[in-house]
Design an enzyme around this catalytic site. Structure first.
Site, PDB file in Angstrom:
ATOM      1  N   TYR A  80      26.231 106.270 101.286  1.00  0.00           N
ATOM      2  CA  TYR A  80      26.257 105.779  99.907  1.00  0.00           C
ATOM      3  C   TYR A  80      27.465 106.388  99.215  1.00  0.00           C
ATOM      4  O   TYR A  80      27.495 107.581  98.925  1.00  0.00           O
ATOM      5  CB  TYR A  80      24.956 106.163  99.210  1.00  0.00           C
ATOM      6  CG  TYR A  80      24.761 105.629  97.815  1.00  0.00           C
ATOM      7  CD1 TYR A  80      25.600 104.655  97.269  1.00  0.00           C
ATOM      8  CD2 TYR A  80      23.697 106.075  97.037  1.00  0.00           C
ATOM      9  CE1 TYR A  80      25.401 104.163  95.994  1.00  0.00           C
ATOM     10  CE2 TYR A  80      23.484 105.599  95.755  1.00  0.00           C
ATOM     11  CZ  TYR A  80      24.329 104.650  95.237  1.00  0.00           C
ATOM     12  OH  TYR A  80      24.131 104.164  93.969  1.00  0.00           O
ATOM     13  N   LYS A 100      26.784 101.633 101.627  1.00  0.00           N
ATOM     14  CA  LYS A 100      26.543 101.055 100.311  1.00  0.00           C
ATOM     15  C   LYS A 100      27.705 101.484  99.439  1.00  0.00           C
ATOM     16  O   LYS A 100      27.880 102.675  99.167  1.00  0.00           O
ATOM     17  CB  LYS A 100      25.218 101.532  99.713  1.00  0.00           C
ATOM     18  CG  LYS A 100      24.974 101.009  98.293  1.00  0.00           C
ATOM     19  CD  LYS A 100      23.720 101.608  97.668  1.00  0.00           C
ATOM     20  CE  LYS A 100      23.569 101.142  96.215  1.00  0.00           C
ATOM     21  NZ  LYS A 100      22.394 101.769  95.553  1.00  0.00           N
TER      22      LYS A 100
END
Length: 309
Positions: A147, A175
Site C-alpha cells: 500500500y 494499492k
C-alpha cells in the site's frame, strides 16, 4: 487464471478481484465493535458487486483498535462472506514486529491476502522499506498487496524499490494512492505486480494504463456504479466507462474530500439506512454541520441522490 481484455490489452483475472471495498468497521453507540453490523455490511457489499473486501485498513480505523479487535473483525468478515469474495486483511504498521504479529493473527483466520502499508511516521529509507516489506513477505504464506500512500506515510515507495520487491514471490500487488500514473506505468512495464487504484476518482485513468481494479471507499455507497464502470472499462466500452466515471465524481468528492473517508462513509451509510450508527473513534470525530452540508450538497446532485434520506 482466466483471460480478460481491456480494449486490445490482454490481462489475467486479478488475484484479489477487481472491485474491493476498504471496509469501515461499524461501531455501536459505545464505540465497541458491532460484529453483527460488520458481518451484515460485508455480505451486502459482496451481494452488490464486490469480489473482494479489505478489512481493518485505514478506513477500518484499525489503528484505534486493539490487536484482538482486529483479529476478531478478520474472523467475522471471513465467516460472513466465506468463499464468495477475497478477504484482504490490513496488517500494516510502522513497527515491523507489530506487522508480523498482525500477519500471524490474519493467517490464523485464513484470509486471502495481506495489505501492508508503507511504515508511517518513521520515514525509513528505501533500503529500510525493502527490509520491512521483505520481512513480512518472508514470514507470510499469504499473498501481499503493498500500500503506497505517501500522503499518510510521509514517503513513497520508489519505482526501483517496487521493482526489487516484485522479485519476491509473495509480493503480488500494489494499492497505489500516490496518483503517479507515470511511475505506476514504469513498474507495471517491468514487473508482474497487479496494480489497484487507491484513489477512487482516478480509477478509470488507472485502468486505462493497466491497473486491474480498485480498492475504494466510495464503493461503500455506490457499489453498483463502480462495478459497472470497471466492467465497462475491462470490456473496452470506454463510452460507458467515461459516463459512469463522470457520474461518480460528485459521490467521490462527497466521500473523500469533505471529511476523512471513514467518517464520511459512515455518515452516508447511515443516511442510506445501511448503518444504524455512524460512531467513529478518536482522533476521528463526526462531521461538523458545515461538512455535513457540503457532503449532502454533493450527493443531492449525484447519481445516488435517491438513496439518502
Amino acid at each position: 487464471m482466466s483471460e480478460t481484455t481491456f480494449g486490445n490489452r490482454s490481462a489475467t483475472e486479478p488475484i484479489f478481484g477487481r472491485l474491493l471495498t476498504a471496509m469501515v468497521t461499524p461501531f455501536a453507540e459505545d464505540r465497541s465493535v458491532d460484529e453483527e453490523a460488520t458481518a451484515k455490511l460485508a455480505v451486502e457489499l459482496v451481494e452488490r458487486g464486490n469480489d473482494g473486501l479489505v478489512v481493518c485498513g485505514t478506513t477500518g480505523e484499525y489503528s484505534t483498535m486493539t490487536d484482538e479487535e482486529n483479529a476478531r473483525v478478520f474472523q467475522v468478515v471471513k465467516d460472513a462472506v466465506g468463499d464468495r469474495a477475497k478477504i484482504v486483511a490490513g496488517v500494516g504498521s510502522n513497527d515491523t514486529a507489530h506487522t508480523l504479529h498482525l500477519t500471524e493473527l490474519a493467517e490464523k483466520v485464513g484470509v486471502d491476502g495481506l495489505l501492508v502499508v508503507t511504515p508511517y511516521y518513521n520515514k525509513p529509507t528505501q533500503t529500510g522499506l525493502l527490509a520491512h516489506f521483505r520481512a513480512v513477505a518472508d514470514a507470510a504464506e499469504t499473498p501481499v498487496m503493498l500500500y503506497d500512500i505517501p500522503g499518510r506515510a510521509g514517503i513513497p515507495i520508489a519505482p526501483e524499490t517496487l521493482v526489487e520487491l516484485a522479485e519476491h514471490p509473495n509480493i503480488v500487488a500494489v494499492k497505489d494512492a500516490k496518483a503517479d500514473l507515470a511511475a505506476g506505468t514504469e513498474v507495471m512495464s517491468r514487473t508482474d505486480l497487479q496494480y489497484y487504484s487507491g484513489d477512487d476518482g482516478l480509477t478509470l485513468p488507472w485502468l486505462s494504463v493497466g491497473a486491474v481494479g480498485l480498492v475504494g471507499v466510495t464503493t461503500h455507497v455506490a457499489p453498483e456504479q463502480f462495478r459497472g464502470m470497471i466492467d465497462a472499462a475491462v470490456a473496452g466500452d470506454l463510452d460507458e466507462a467515461r459516463r459512469l466515471h463522470r457520474e461518480l465524481h460528485p459521490v467521490a468528492k462527497a466521500t473523500m474530500t469533505r471529511a476523512p473517508g471513514a467518517v464520511a462513509a459512515k455518515t452516508i451509510l447511515k443516511w442510506q439506512g445501511r448503518l444504524a450508527s455512524d460512531e467513529v473513534r478518536l482522533p476521528h470525530v463526526k462531521p461538523t454541520d458545515e461538512e455535513l452540508a457540503l457532503i449532502r450538497s454533493d450527493l443531492e446532485a449525484s447519481v445516488i441522490a435517491s438513496t439518502i434520506s
